[in-house]
Design an enzyme around this catalytic site. Sequence first.
Site, PDB file in Angstrom:
ATOM      1  N   TYR A   1       0.859  -1.182   0.000  1.00 37.63           N
ATOM      2  CA  TYR A   1       0.000   0.000   0.000  1.00 37.63           C
ATOM      3  C   TYR A   1       0.894   1.231   0.000  1.00 37.63           C
ATOM      4  CZ  TYR A   1      -3.485   3.426   1.562  1.00 37.63           C
ATOM      5  OH  TYR A   1      -4.313   4.528   1.670  1.00 37.63           O
TER       6      TYR A   1
ATOM      7  N   ASP B   1       9.278   2.393   0.175  1.00 39.39           N
ATOM      8  CA  ASP B   1       8.218   2.997   0.963  1.00 39.39           C
ATOM      9  C   ASP B   1       8.385   2.499   2.393  1.00 39.39           C
ATOM     10  OD1 ASP B   1       5.984   3.784   2.287  1.00 39.39           O
ATOM     11  OD2 ASP B   1       4.563   3.212   0.720  1.00 39.39           O
TER      12      ASP B   1
ATOM     13  N   LYS C   1       4.138   8.094   9.319  1.00 35.39           N
ATOM     14  CA  LYS C   1       3.781   7.462  10.590  1.00 35.39           C
ATOM     15  C   LYS C   1       4.725   7.874  11.739  1.00 35.39           C
ATOM     16  CE  LYS C   1       0.658   4.295   8.570  1.00 35.39           C
ATOM     17  NZ  LYS C   1       0.729   3.572   7.303  1.00 35.39           N
TER      18      LYS C   1
END
Length: 434
Positions: free
Chosen positions: A146, A241, A269
């Site tokens: 994702y 990522d 995050k």
Amino acid sequence: MEGKAVNSQALYREACRFMPGGVNSPVRSFNVVGGCPIPFLRASGCRLWDLEGNPYLDLVMGWGSLILGHAHSRVASRLEKALARGWNFGALTEEEVRLAELLCQSVRGMDMVRLVNSGTEATMSAARLARAFTGKRRIIKFEGCYHGHSDGFLVGAGSGAGFLAAPSSEGVTDNQVADTLLLPYNDPGALKSAFEAHGDEIAAVIVEPVAGNMGVVPPSEEFLPQARELCDRHGALLVFDEVITAFRLHFGSAQDLLGIEADLVCLGKIIGGGLPVGAFGGRREIMEMLSPLGGVYQAGTMSGNLLAVTAGLSTLQTLREENPYQDLERKAERLEQGLREAAREAGLPVAVQRRGSMISLFFGVGEVKNLVQAKSSDLDMFATFFHEMLKRGVYLPPSPLEAWFLSTAHGEREVDEVVEASARSFEFCAEKSR
Ligand SMILES: *Cc1c(COP(=O)(O)O)cnc(C)c1O
């Protein structure tokens, strides 16, 4: 709280009147596991409290952003100090420079970085930059990884000829994903074939070096070295990522642990400590193509926001000083072993997959190496297990495709609490399936 006093269910009903699905991000809706999502009133350390005052042991931890736990005292006091100074000057602040400096010091190959507001923005901008730098148009992504919700990355199952992919969301046109090539994770052969077919058109390969969005799926030994080698040979950029993995697995990025250097790294995050921060960075010659130095446009009214950057900076400084990673590893291993043992005693076949303090549980399958295998796990049993855990006060991510996260606020006692609850929940699942 101001306004009408409400209970959880009444609030959720109201939420559904004003917000699609009653949430601002779909996985919060309990769509996968069924039932009513729980609104929370407050959080501290590794616990959440709902509107009725019930405590929950949290393993969502802000979807991995809160590695120091909720409302960490140092982060909170730095936020309070920043708040008193005003919080949006729309201009440079020292905190931005310090966060950028710390990221460049600790993420391998990162000479320069741009701060954004989310992981979605980071990957979207990194793709634009990779295309500009290479002068090529196609991006390879892997099933089950994702990279946020920008159009070009919203690609689900592969379709039709070659490796061309179909959009996995309505409202995304074939054109918008026409340059996205979708391949299975952990399949070096498929990667090689894709480069053989389209090598001179590939701008970048983007990958979660340890996948955390189809459950936890570590890379096979050959997978990432193959990606690095093919990118080098064909003049494509390798984009890691690391929105989940950076500062999760150790103080720095997964590049160090895997021995593979990426050309661009996307962050999010943890680097925002629970507030909205994303970032992407890499070699100077690539990053200098960004406006205002170069012709690749990228901007943000809120980028580098003082409060967000302060939360991220104080989180990273605390991690650097306290270096809690061995301790996290030990506790996560205790959880892994405890879950395995409890499932075995209940006679349930499960796969417990873990890297560092990210962990996930699949029912009814052996080792999971890609999305197809993750999706072949027993989703109904996960849903049952989820609700049994919830009854016992453990708040798991409401989908088997989401990782569970430990934080420094989870002690051995809390880990044992999760294992204890899981033993009872496994027994219930076993009983039910008999
Ligand atoms: C969460 C996540 C994103 C998206 O970040 P947002 O802040 O939700 O936009 C991108 N990549 C990975 C690997 C993620 O886990």
